[in-house]
Design a protein around this motif. Sequence first.
Motif, PDB file in Angstrom:
ATOM      1  N   LEU A   1      -5.099  -3.246   9.298  1.00  0.00           N
ATOM      2  CA  LEU A   1      -4.237  -3.545   8.149  1.00  0.00           C
ATOM      3  C   LEU A   1      -4.175  -2.354   7.191  1.00  0.00           C
ATOM      4  O   LEU A   1      -3.118  -2.008   6.667  1.00  0.00           O
ATOM      5  CB  LEU A   1      -4.752  -4.781   7.406  1.00  0.00           C
ATOM      6  CG  LEU A   1      -4.577  -6.093   8.164  1.00  0.00           C
ATOM      7  CD1 LEU A   1      -5.415  -7.196   7.528  1.00  0.00           C
ATOM      8  CD2 LEU A   1      -3.102  -6.503   8.205  1.00  0.00           C
ATOM      9  N   ARG A   2      -5.325  -1.740   6.980  1.00  0.00           N
ATOM     10  CA  ARG A   2      -5.366  -0.557   6.116  1.00  0.00           C
ATOM     11  C   ARG A   2      -4.408   0.519   6.628  1.00  0.00           C
ATOM     12  O   ARG A   2      -3.644   1.116   5.878  1.00  0.00           O
ATOM     13  CB  ARG A   2      -6.798  -0.003   6.084  1.00  0.00           C
ATOM     14  CG  ARG A   2      -6.948   1.319   5.372  1.00  0.00           C
ATOM     15  CD  ARG A   2      -8.181   2.055   5.826  1.00  0.00           C
ATOM     16  NE  ARG A   2      -8.131   2.350   7.268  1.00  0.00           N
ATOM     17  CZ  ARG A   2      -9.194   2.645   8.020  1.00  0.00           C
ATOM     18  NH1 ARG A   2     -10.384   2.668   7.489  1.00  0.00           N
ATOM     19  NH2 ARG A   2      -9.066   2.899   9.309  1.00  0.00           N
ATOM     20  N   ASP A   3      -4.437   0.745   7.946  1.00  0.00           N
ATOM     21  CA  ASP A   3      -3.588   1.796   8.509  1.00  0.00           C
ATOM     22  C   ASP A   3      -2.107   1.451   8.353  1.00  0.00           C
ATOM     23  O   ASP A   3      -1.282   2.316   8.062  1.00  0.00           O
ATOM     24  CB  ASP A   3      -3.931   2.016   9.988  1.00  0.00           C
ATOM     25  CG  ASP A   3      -5.357   2.553  10.149  1.00  0.00           C
ATOM     26  OD1 ASP A   3      -5.930   3.027   9.142  1.00  0.00           O
ATOM     27  OD2 ASP A   3      -5.890   2.483  11.280  1.00  0.00           O
ATOM     28  N   VAL A   4      -1.807   0.172   8.532  1.00  0.00           N
ATOM     29  CA  VAL A   4      -0.408  -0.255   8.387  1.00  0.00           C
ATOM     30  C   VAL A   4       0.036  -0.082   6.925  1.00  0.00           C
ATOM     31  O   VAL A   4       1.123   0.427   6.636  1.00  0.00           O
ATOM     32  CB  VAL A   4      -0.247  -1.726   8.844  1.00  0.00           C
ATOM     33  CG1 VAL A   4       1.141  -2.256   8.525  1.00  0.00           C
ATOM     34  CG2 VAL A   4      -0.549  -1.861  10.330  1.00  0.00           C
ATOM     35  N   LEU A   5      -0.838  -0.490   6.022  1.00  0.00           N
ATOM     36  CA  LEU A   5      -0.510  -0.334   4.593  1.00  0.00           C
ATOM     37  C   LEU A   5      -0.308   1.130   4.251  1.00  0.00           C
ATOM     38  O   LEU A   5       0.603   1.489   3.509  1.00  0.00           O
ATOM     39  CB  LEU A   5      -1.634  -0.883   3.706  1.00  0.00           C
ATOM     40  CG  LEU A   5      -1.802  -2.388   3.573  1.00  0.00           C
ATOM     41  CD1 LEU A   5      -2.896  -2.701   2.558  1.00  0.00           C
ATOM     42  CD2 LEU A   5      -0.493  -3.054   3.146  1.00  0.00           C
ATOM     43  N   ARG A   6      -1.162   1.962   4.780  1.00  0.00           N
ATOM     44  CA  ARG A   6      -1.093   3.379   4.415  1.00  0.00           C
ATOM     45  C   ARG A   6       0.262   3.973   4.787  1.00  0.00           C
ATOM     46  O   ARG A   6       0.875   4.705   4.002  1.00  0.00           O
ATOM     47  CB  ARG A   6      -2.222   4.180   5.077  1.00  0.00           C
ATOM     48  CG  ARG A   6      -2.130   5.646   4.703  1.00  0.00           C
ATOM     49  CD  ARG A   6      -3.310   6.445   5.129  1.00  0.00           C
ATOM     50  NE  ARG A   6      -4.489   6.122   4.345  1.00  0.00           N
ATOM     51  CZ  ARG A   6      -5.590   6.866   4.335  1.00  0.00           C
ATOM     52  NH1 ARG A   6      -5.646   7.951   5.070  1.00  0.00           N
ATOM     53  NH2 ARG A   6      -6.624   6.519   3.612  1.00  0.00           N
ATOM     54  N   VAL A   7       0.725   3.642   5.978  1.00  0.00           N
ATOM     55  CA  VAL A   7       2.034   4.170   6.404  1.00  0.00           C
ATOM     56  C   VAL A   7       3.106   3.706   5.407  1.00  0.00           C
ATOM     57  O   VAL A   7       3.928   4.490   4.936  1.00  0.00           O
ATOM     58  CB  VAL A   7       2.367   3.717   7.845  1.00  0.00           C
ATOM     59  CG1 VAL A   7       3.791   4.086   8.219  1.00  0.00           C
ATOM     60  CG2 VAL A   7       1.365   4.321   8.832  1.00  0.00           C
TER      61      VAL A   7
END
Length: 335
Positions: free
Chosen positions: A67-73
């Motif tokens: 989820l963190r990676d998706v948010l970051r993008v």
Amino acid sequence: MASDKGVAIVLMGVSGSGKSTVGAMLVNVINGRFLDADDYHPQSNKEKMQKGIPLSDEDRIPWLETLRDVLRVGLLNGETIILGCSALHKRYREILRSADPDYIPGSYLCVVKFVLLDVAAEVLAARLEKRAAEGNHFMPAKLLQSQLALLQIEEDEGIMKVDASLEPQAIKIDESSRSNSMCGTTEYMAPEILLSKGHNKDADWWSVGILLTEWGVHPPFTHPNRKKLQEKIINEKVKLPPRLSSESHSLLKGSKCRFELELGVAELGLQSASRTHRDNDKLPERLRGCATIEDRGLYQMGFTPISRVTQDVRQVKYSREDLWCYVELRLPRII
Ligand SMILES: Nc1ncnc2c1ncn2[C@@H]1O[C@H](COP(=O)(O)OP(=O)(O)OP(=O)(O)O)[C@@H](O)[C@H]1O
Ligand SMILES: O=C(O)[C@H](O)[C@@H](O)[C@H](O)[C@H](O)CO
């Protein structure tokens, strides 16, 4: 640029608190994208919950990292994202906050914000039983207790709490709702923060006022003893010395006044700090070093912590005239 970064609002809370329901409503009123954290669980997590076994950290952490990676993008693309995610424990929220590439762990100053959907346990139980009876969700009502046991938020995190036991249409997520968080440098804190009365964005205006006074005149409240300093802020009024130019007086007496000098500077003034690099060519040569006031890691809803700004201002040691020139250049955006 920090100012181009998006924002993520995480609707958090236990199962049945209404994250999916409220999230779907919220994206209709703000221009954003809704993500449901449930869609990112691996099948093994869903099967575990379906069997009535609570997830462990080992189950949750890789999911939160995804989820963190998706948010970051999304954040780097400047998006506004609403994420429905339980985020029950601070250690889980810290993973999500680290989606902000500038996040300093433990600072809670971050473009990833949390809103807790607060619902009484009996209301939750009724909702989950009804949902289970309808048979359209993998999460059994019997896991509610384990979720409630894990839910923990800390005052410092500045998490907005909303009453989500109301009918969905009556739930208000209002950015101006009062927060009880207390973090920052005492010198710049508004009296209501120090008195833990709850505060809103007026407290930011206060801080800007203190900053400008410090730049233009002297720090209005100082004391080596923290407790005495707090008493001064709470009990004394700020005075504007007559020796300042009429321009400075009129700046300090701007329309959006707060205290006696009444420094009328909106939060936009703080946001404008983030645009410093871009505006450097408009600054006189001697002021260009002011770009150092930008610190992308220290934003909170476009808020640049004042302590950092003044610290940098002190380091570059500008003259008072230089600083006023700098402030005045920013004025069209500030007021
Ligand atoms: N404010 C509300 N008033 C009444 N019912 C609600 C409200 N919010 C949600 N519900 C109902 O409660 C159930 C759970 O809601 P929802 O799925 O939005 O919660 P959730 O927090 O996303 O749950 P989960 O984490 O288990 O996915 C649904 O059946 C939904 O229709
Ligand atoms: O942290 C957790 O235990 C999970 O996120 C759960 O909250 C479920 O995903 C959700 O409640 C199911 O609907």
